[in-house]
Every structure is written in C-alpha cells, then in structure tokens.
Design a protein around this motif. Structure first.
Motif, PDB file in Angstrom:
ATOM      1  N   TRP A  10       3.307   5.518 -24.239  1.00 20.85           N
ATOM      2  CA  TRP A  10       4.654   5.066 -23.801  1.00 20.85           C
ATOM      3  C   TRP A  10       4.491   4.513 -22.781  1.00 20.85           C
ATOM      4  CZ3 TRP A  10       6.444   6.535 -18.519  1.00 20.85           C
ATOM      5  CH2 TRP A  10       5.618   7.982 -18.157  1.00 20.85           C
ATOM      6  N   MET A  11       2.854   4.191 -21.640  1.00 22.43           N
ATOM      7  CA  MET A  11       3.149   3.518 -20.029  1.00 22.43           C
ATOM      8  C   MET A  11       2.926   1.610 -20.428  1.00 22.43           C
ATOM      9  SD  MET A  11       0.882   6.543 -18.660  1.00 22.43           S
ATOM     10  CE  MET A  11       1.118   8.375 -18.193  1.00 22.43           C
ATOM     11  N   TYR A  12       2.429   2.202 -21.834  1.00 26.05           N
ATOM     12  CA  TYR A  12       1.758   0.743 -21.913  1.00 26.05           C
ATOM     13  C   TYR A  12       3.909  -0.053 -22.121  1.00 26.05           C
ATOM     14  CZ  TYR A  12      -2.634   2.247 -22.975  1.00 26.05           C
ATOM     15  OH  TYR A  12      -3.970   2.476 -23.323  1.00 26.05           O
ATOM     16  N   THR A  13       4.557   0.826 -22.216  1.00 25.03           N
ATOM     17  CA  THR A  13       5.669  -0.495 -22.367  1.00 25.03           C
ATOM     18  C   THR A  13       5.898  -0.844 -21.169  1.00 25.03           C
ATOM     19  OG1 THR A  13       7.117   1.575 -22.073  1.00 25.03           O
ATOM     20  CG2 THR A  13       6.335   1.342 -24.087  1.00 25.03           C
ATOM     21  N   LEU A  14       5.804  -0.481 -19.756  1.00 28.19           N
ATOM     22  CA  LEU A  14       5.635  -0.570 -18.653  1.00 28.19           C
ATOM     23  C   LEU A  14       4.448  -1.960 -17.921  1.00 28.19           C
ATOM     24  CD1 LEU A  14       5.757   3.107 -16.449  1.00 28.19           C
ATOM     25  CD2 LEU A  14       7.942   1.306 -17.215  1.00 28.19           C
ATOM     26  N   ILE A  15       4.312  -2.288 -18.521  1.00 30.06           N
ATOM     27  CA  ILE A  15       3.237  -3.789 -18.570  1.00 30.06           C
ATOM     28  C   ILE A  15       3.953  -4.547 -17.723  1.00 30.06           C
ATOM     29  CG2 ILE A  15       1.668  -5.177 -19.293  1.00 30.06           C
ATOM     30  CD1 ILE A  15      -0.093  -2.887 -20.284  1.00 30.06           C
ATOM     31  N   PRO A  16       4.967  -5.446 -18.832  1.00 27.73           N
ATOM     32  CA  PRO A  16       6.110  -5.994 -18.543  1.00 27.73           C
ATOM     33  C   PRO A  16       6.564  -6.467 -17.262  1.00 27.73           C
ATOM     34  CG  PRO A  16       6.302  -5.694 -21.095  1.00 27.73           C
ATOM     35  CD  PRO A  16       5.270  -4.581 -20.857  1.00 27.73           C
ATOM     36  N   TYR A  17       7.719  -5.218 -16.879  1.00 28.40           N
ATOM     37  CA  TYR A  17       8.222  -4.488 -16.022  1.00 28.40           C
ATOM     38  C   TYR A  17       7.351  -5.003 -14.685  1.00 28.40           C
ATOM     39  CZ  TYR A  17      10.134  -1.810 -12.128  1.00 28.40           C
ATOM     40  OH  TYR A  17      10.279  -1.758 -10.922  1.00 28.40           O
ATOM     41  N   GLY A  18       5.809  -4.453 -14.879  1.00 23.66           N
ATOM     42  CA  GLY A  18       4.187  -4.625 -13.616  1.00 23.66           C
ATOM     43  C   GLY A  18       4.910  -6.134 -14.002  1.00 23.66           C
ATOM     44  N   MET A  19       4.189  -6.420 -15.057  1.00 24.20           N
ATOM     45  CA  MET A  19       4.504  -8.724 -14.806  1.00 24.20           C
ATOM     46  C   MET A  19       5.443  -9.435 -14.030  1.00 24.20           C
ATOM     47  SD  MET A  19       3.035  -9.305 -18.855  1.00 24.20           S
ATOM     48  CE  MET A  19       2.542 -11.516 -18.514  1.00 24.20           C
ATOM     49  N   GLY A  20       6.097  -8.527 -14.344  1.00 24.19           N
ATOM     50  CA  GLY A  20       7.952  -9.368 -13.133  1.00 24.19           C
ATOM     51  C   GLY A  20       7.872  -8.568 -12.029  1.00 24.19           C
ATOM     52  N   PHE A  21       7.771  -6.994 -12.033  1.00 25.66           N
ATOM     53  CA  PHE A  21       7.491  -6.264 -10.514  1.00 25.66           C
ATOM     54  C   PHE A  21       7.468  -6.791  -9.297  1.00 25.66           C
ATOM     55  CE2 PHE A  21       7.305  -2.756  -7.697  1.00 25.66           C
ATOM     56  CZ  PHE A  21       9.113  -2.464  -7.446  1.00 25.66           C
ATOM     57  N   MET A  22       6.352  -7.268  -9.507  1.00 23.51           N
ATOM     58  CA  MET A  22       5.578  -7.318  -7.861  1.00 23.51           C
ATOM     59  C   MET A  22       5.367  -8.807  -7.689  1.00 23.51           C
ATOM     60  SD  MET A  22       3.872  -5.393  -5.567  1.00 23.51           S
ATOM     61  CE  MET A  22       4.104  -4.221  -5.904  1.00 23.51           C
ATOM     62  N   PRO A  23       5.544  -9.480  -8.716  1.00 21.53           N
ATOM     63  CA  PRO A  23       5.235 -11.012  -8.173  1.00 21.53           C
ATOM     64  C   PRO A  23       6.746 -11.173  -8.120  1.00 21.53           C
ATOM     65  CG  PRO A  23       4.334 -11.094 -10.360  1.00 21.53           C
ATOM     66  CD  PRO A  23       4.855  -9.020  -9.613  1.00 21.53           C
ATOM     67  N   PHE A  24       7.955 -11.163  -8.684  1.00 20.64           N
ATOM     68  CA  PHE A  24       9.491 -10.737  -7.761  1.00 20.64           C
ATOM     69  C   PHE A  24       8.873 -10.486  -6.048  1.00 20.64           C
ATOM     70  CE2 PHE A  24      13.380  -8.131  -6.481  1.00 20.64           C
ATOM     71  CZ  PHE A  24      13.890  -9.577  -6.787  1.00 20.64           C
ATOM     72  N   LEU A  25       8.916  -9.010  -5.557  1.00 18.59           N
ATOM     73  CA  LEU A  25       8.775  -9.211  -4.416  1.00 18.59           C
ATOM     74  C   LEU A  25       8.157  -9.693  -3.511  1.00 18.59           C
ATOM     75  CD1 LEU A  25       8.627  -4.862  -4.196  1.00 18.59           C
ATOM     76  CD2 LEU A  25      10.522  -6.407  -4.182  1.00 18.59           C
ATOM     77  N   ILE A  26       6.966 -10.163  -4.084  1.00 18.04           N
ATOM     78  CA  ILE A  26       6.131 -11.259  -3.286  1.00 18.04           C
ATOM     79  C   ILE A  26       7.068 -12.876  -2.803  1.00 18.04           C
ATOM     80  CG2 ILE A  26       4.043 -12.931  -3.262  1.00 18.04           C
ATOM     81  CD1 ILE A  26       3.798  -9.674  -2.389  1.00 18.04           C
ATOM     82  N   MET A  27       7.732 -12.798  -4.347  1.00 22.34           N
ATOM     83  CA  MET A  27       8.173 -14.382  -4.554  1.00 22.34           C
ATOM     84  C   MET A  27       9.112 -14.487  -3.441  1.00 22.34           C
ATOM     85  SD  MET A  27       7.205 -15.874  -7.518  1.00 22.34           S
ATOM     86  CE  MET A  27       7.474 -14.498  -8.999  1.00 22.34           C
ATOM     87  N   LEU A  28      10.154 -12.952  -3.482  1.00 22.98           N
ATOM     88  CA  LEU A  28      11.613 -12.887  -2.673  1.00 22.98           C
ATOM     89  C   LEU A  28      11.613 -13.540  -1.092  1.00 22.98           C
ATOM     90  CD1 LEU A  28      14.888 -11.907  -3.059  1.00 22.98           C
ATOM     91  CD2 LEU A  28      13.210 -10.079  -2.073  1.00 22.98           C
ATOM     92  N   PRO A  29      10.018 -13.377  -0.371  1.00 22.04           N
ATOM     93  CA  PRO A  29      10.682 -13.679   0.757  1.00 22.04           C
ATOM     94  C   PRO A  29      10.376 -15.480   0.945  1.00 22.04           C
ATOM     95  CG  PRO A  29       9.177 -11.689   0.472  1.00 22.04           C
ATOM     96  CD  PRO A  29       9.310 -12.379  -0.808  1.00 22.04           C
ATOM     97  N   LEU A  30       9.629 -16.000  -0.080  1.00 21.28           N
ATOM     98  CA  LEU A  30       9.926 -17.314  -0.642  1.00 21.28           C
ATOM     99  C   LEU A  30      10.748 -17.886  -0.935  1.00 21.28           C
ATOM    100  CD1 LEU A  30       5.990 -17.481  -2.316  1.00 21.28           C
ATOM    101  CD2 LEU A  30       6.333 -17.663   0.074  1.00 21.28           C
TER     102      LEU A  30
END
Length: 421
Positions: A10-30
C-alpha cells in the motif's frame, strides 16, 4: 491488541502524493513572491499553517485512536489535494494563507494515520525497516515531482505547477481507496465531547511543558542519569532534540527556496537543486536502516545532525561571500544535497523510530498527537522568526545561525549517548 500482519504494498499508493507534496511546499514561497509578497509574508503563511497543524495534531491524534485508519488516510490525502488546487488561482497572499491553513489542518490527519498504520500492522522490530521504506517511497515521489516540476518550470508558470501538485495528491487518495487495507481500531465509540476534553487536557500539558520552572526541573533531571526514571529523562531529551530540529527546519523550509529566488536563480534551477537533494535523500533512506543498526539510533542522530548543521552553515557562508552566481548555484547543489538530503534522511528515520518506541499500546494516536504538536510548535516558532531574522540580518546570516543551532542540537543526542554508556 494483537497485530494483524499486512504487506506493505500500500505504501506505493503514496508516490503520487509525494510527487505533489514536497514540490508544493517548495513552490509555495515562490507563489507568494509572485503575488507581491516578501519574506515576512512567507513567514506569516507558514506560521498560520503550523498553527492549524497544532490544532490538527490535537484533534486527529485523538480521533485516530477511535476512527478507521483507512478512512482517515484517504481523508488526509483527498483534502490535501482539494485545498491545493484553488491556490493555483489565488489572486492575493491572503487567499493563499487561508487555503494553506486549511490544507495544513487536514494534512495532519494523514501524517498521524501513516505513523499508526506502521505501528498497528508490523512487529516492533520491523519499525525501522518499514518506516525507512515508507520514507524511501515518499522520497521517490519527491524526486519525480521535482524532476517533473524542474522541466515544466522552463515552460509554465508556478501557478500551473501548483495545480499539478494538487491533482497528484488527489490521485493518491483514489489509489489508497482500492489498495490500502482496512485497519480496525478496537476502541469505544468516538465522542466529540472526548475530543474537546482531550484538546483541553493537551493544552494544559503543553503549557506545562513550556513553563520555565518545569523546564528547569526537567532539564536538571534529564542530566541526572542516576535518576530511577531514566526512560522518562531520555524522552525529555529526545523530544527537546526533535523540537530544536523542527524549529531549524521551519526556518529552512520557509525561506530557503525564496532565498534562492531573491539571489536571481530561476525556478527551474531551484527545483533542480531540490531534485538533487531529494535524490540524495533516496540513497540515504535506502541505506539508513543499515547505518542505524550499525551505529545505533542515538549515534546516527548526532552524527547526521552535525553534518546537517555544517552544511547549512556553509550554505549561509556561500551566500554571504557570493563570489558569483555560478559559484552560488554549485555550492547549493553540494551543501543542500549533504544537509537537506543525506543527513536529513538518516536523522528523520532514527528520530521517528525512537519516538515510536515511546508510544503506549492502545493510545498510540494520542501520544503521537502530542509529539506532532510539539514539533508543530517548533515549526511554528521557526517559521515565524525566519521572516524577521531575514528582515534584520539577511538570508546569509540567518542560515549561518540556523547551522549553528543544528550543531548545538546534535550535542543533545551526543549527551544522550554518553550518559547511556
């Protein structure tokens, strides 16, 4: 409660979440900079998100002891995506702040539920391996997200990239619905009166923790390892160390991408720096169980914190010297990969496992709720002061001070190791 063993597919289902989560946090200040904001606006946005994270830690930590963890996980994933998507169309910093605050509240449900799924479905001796695997797969998602965002940033604006991150997070909720096993919580029926009662009790606990006289007594006991309650003192040191780690992380996560933008580095290169750092995290997560089992959780913690502190000290120093843009970019690739990648992964894995070992059976959610609250306080303080630190001292000095703070933090874990011998 006897654990029902599941596999970890089931852990593999979180890969799309990871693809969005961290780039989102980094791009939020931008995005905030694009909307006309500054370092203090970024600080306020992050602080609001951390405050709702604190509230969410109280609420979801208690609910998770009673509620179906599969539903809680899906809720966290779904709302994470649905509240990010509107940010792509925000017209002001205030809109971003409100949406981010709501997003942070619901995202806490996901964080706590994932911790609990590992606790409830795997034997204790497997926690290091499974926790590392979960982090490893999340980081695979981060890397794919950063690589994709870095390429797309050449052609598209940050608004479009944030829209894509929200869609990816939502996709994980659909995958989890089909692949995540149902994990029962054998507790009495949830009462919202109990949620409120738990919230008020934890407020009292946290106010006591931050009371100066309580801290003085606790720290005195913490360094007295002849005390019979050595385990409790170890927990105090562990939580203090994690608090300081997340305080420094709050400064870094809130302002690092913005600092690179201010120095004239393009969005694409900024995301490429994070891509290399994330690749370093993947390698580190892969080897972290072996490293931790070889050196021990405490030693692994202070070694990697020392490396992280030195790396961010050098990041600040490279900005201070600023010989030229090429030099600055190359130094960020090197030092962020070491501090934000290699060192982060090992410490994160070791520290999380030590925290999981402090949880009590049948009340894991409540315990983790308090822990999430503590690190949220660290994030909140770090995020809040970061804007003012930069306003008064600039980016270079801020990161130099942060590096020194992390090195001091490593001393706490070094003391833990020495006193346990």
């Amino acid at each position: 409660m006897e654990k029902i063993k599941y596999n970890d597919k089931w852990m593999y289902t979180l890969i799309p979440y990871g693809m969005g989560f961290m780039p989102f946090l980094i791009m939020l200040p931008l995005l905030i900079l694009k909307l006309g904001g500054n370092a203090i606006d970024i600080s306020y946005t992050a602080t609001l998100g951390n405050i709702t994270w604190i509230i969410g830690s109280f609420v979801w930590g208690y609910i998770s002891d009673y509620y179906d963890l599969k539903k809680l996980t899906i809720l966290g994933l779904l709302t994470s995506g649905l509240f990010v998507i509107p940010m792509a169309y925000a017209k002001s910093v205030v809109e971003v702040e409100i949406l981010y605050g709501i997003w942070s509240f619901f995202n806490t449900a996901l964080i706590i539920s994932l911790y609990l799924i590992i606790i409830k479905t795997f034997a204790k001796e497997m926690w290091v391996i499974e926790n590392a695997k979960l982090n490893f797969l999340n980081t695979i998602g981060y890397l794919l997200g950063f690589l994709g965002s870095s390429a797309l940033a050449i052609y598209f604006k940050v608004n479009f990239l944030i829209l894509m991150t929200g869609i990816l997070m939502t996709l994980s909720s659909l995958l989890s619905y089909y692949f995540l096993p149902k994990i029962e919580n054998n507790h009495k029926e949830l009462s919202w009166i109990n949620v409120l009662k738990s919230f008020l009790i934890k407020i009292r606990i946290m106010s006591k923790i931050f009371n100066p006289s309580f801290l003085k007594i606790s720290l005195k006991k913490a360094f007295d390892f002849k005390n019979k309650k050595i385990q409790n003192m170890r927990i105090i040191l562990l939580y203090t160390g994690n608090f300081l780690f997340y305080l420094s992380y709050g400064i870094i996560l809130t302002q690092y991408s913005a600092s690179l933008k201010i120095y004239g580095i393009s969005d694409s290169i900024i995301l490429a720096i994070f891509s290399l750092g994330t690749f370093s995290q993947i390698i580190s997560f892969y080897f972290s169980p072996r490293f931790i089992n070889t050196y021990g959780k405490i030693r692994a913690s202070w070694i990697t914190l020392s490396l992280r502190g030195i790396s961010f000290f050098m990041i600040g120093l490279s900005m201070f010297l600023f010989l030229n843009k090429t030099y600055l970019i190359l130094s960020q690739f090197v030092f962020y990969s070491l501090g934000g990648g290699l060192a982060y992964s090992i410490f994160f894995t070791a520290a999380n496992v030590m925290v999981l070992e402090t949880t009590k059976t049948e009340k894991e959610g409540s315990t983790l709720g308090i822990y999430e609250t503590l690190i949220a306080f660290g994030f909140t303080i770090g995020s809040f002061i970061s804007g003012y630190m930069i306003n008064y001292t600039g980016f270079p000095i801020t990161f130099i001070i942060t590096g020194i703070l992390i090195i001091i933090n490593s001393a706490i874990f070094k003391i833990m190791e020495e006193k346990q011998k």
